[in-house]
Design an enzyme around this catalytic site. Structure first.
Site: not given
Length: 348
Positions: A113, A233, A263
């Protein structure tokens, strides 16, 4: 395979105490892997699964909690300058690479991320230093579908130096939408080291600027990389990873999109899915340390003085998750922008 887990505190160039940890196989490691965690996250617990899996396959794994994150000191999840995070990681990682036992080992970045953005920016500081990067749902571009209106950015920018630490950015609880497995979801929610409050104003703007800057320079990415993204996601857009893959100048680049996965590919999926993802990661890493036709080593520079260790502070040592009798000390997200207004997901 047996490994040892260690913890240590260091001090960055601004005098802030930072937490670091490592998972070390007892034999000479195949290569070095350096973890860059997501926004609001931390390494010792949240990324424990990553560290232990890679160590079990012979990799030495090193993590650091960013300033204000996890067990590091600093205002909770306050990012005054994104460059501070990048520089702290860069200095710490290179201080490890410069150690005698690691100087000839290949070096890989691993970012999840927001940590994907950190990894890409570390790469930009030394384009030929790193031998590759694993990027899991990386923050490297803002989807056109959710990019904040310029007027919103302008208004917030006018007050960021007046109220930089105010938690006024609208935020959704992303844990429910990021982590599919309900048991893992609740474990993450109860991790006291994970920040789950609203983002601070300066923090949100710094991540926005970083994303936009990376978006404009994706073609400057030249290192080998493997980008992974769940097709289901809803936190970061899989098209963001596709844009990185298509626009990067890297000769050696790989993308894999996982149907039905969310995710949290490495921490929030059912165990079978997580094993699939890590099997792909380990296979990618193994191929790049076994084949000499991939990236050649660049000499490791002398250790940087920007990181100070605390030699008087004993590290916390465990072997395969168990604490042995103490015999020695070791001194050696942005997850997305949702809606028409600027909404920052605060869990990663």
């Amino acid at each position: 395979m047996e490994f040892e887990y260690q913890e240590e505190f260091i001090r960055n160039s601004r005098g802030v105490q930072l937490f670091t940890c490592r998972w070390l196989p007892f034999h000479s490691p195949k290569a070095l892997v350096f973890l860059c965690h997501g926004y609001g996250m931390e390494c010792s617990e949240f990324m424990k699964g990553c560290g232990t899996r890679l160590a079990n396959y012979g990799y030495a794994v090193f993590g650091i909690d960013y300033e204000g994150h996890g067990r590091s000191l600093g205002a909770r999840c306050y990012i005054k300058k994104f460059d501070n995070i990048v520089n702290d990681c860069d200095h710490f990682f290179k201080s490890i690479c410069s150690q005698e036992e690691y100087r000839e080992k290949r070096r890989f970045l691993y970012g999840e991320s927001m940590g994907g953005a950190v990894a890409l920016l570390i790469h930009k500081k030394g384009p030929t230093f790193w031998h590759g990067a694993v990027l899991v749902a990386p923050m490297c571009k803002i989807s056109e579908k959710v990019k904040p209106h310029p007027m919103v950015i302008t208004i917030l920018t006018k007050v960021e130096d007046i109220i930089p630490k105010w938690k006024i950015v609208p935020a959704k609880d992303v844990i429910d939408s990021a982590f599919k497995d309900p048991v893992k979801r609740e474990e993450i929610r109860h991790n006291k080291f994970i920040y789950q409050d609203k983002p601070r104003l300066k923090t949100a703007l710094e991540m926005l600027r970083t994303s936009m800057s990376l978006e404009d320079s994706l073609s400057e990415v030249t290192l080998p990389f493997f980008v992974l993204h769940g097709e289901a996601d809803t936190v970061t857009d899989p098209e963001v990873s596709r844009a990185l893959y298509e626009r990067a100048s890297s000769v050696d680049k790989t993308i894999k999109l996982y149907p039905g996965m969310w995710h949290g590919l490495t921490s929030g999926e059912p165990d079978d899915n997580i094993e699939i993802v890590f099997s792909d990661i380990i296979a990618w890493l193994d191929k790049r340390i076994e084949d000499d036709s991939f990236v050649k080593l660049q000499p490791v520079p002398n250790p940087t003085p920007a990181i100070e260790q605390f030699p008087a502070m004993a590290s916390n040592v465990t072997i395969n998750g168990q604490k042995p009798p103490k015999t020695r000390s070791h001194a050696s997200y942005l997850c997305g922008w949702k809606g028409r207004r600027m909404h920052h997901h605060s869990a990663m």
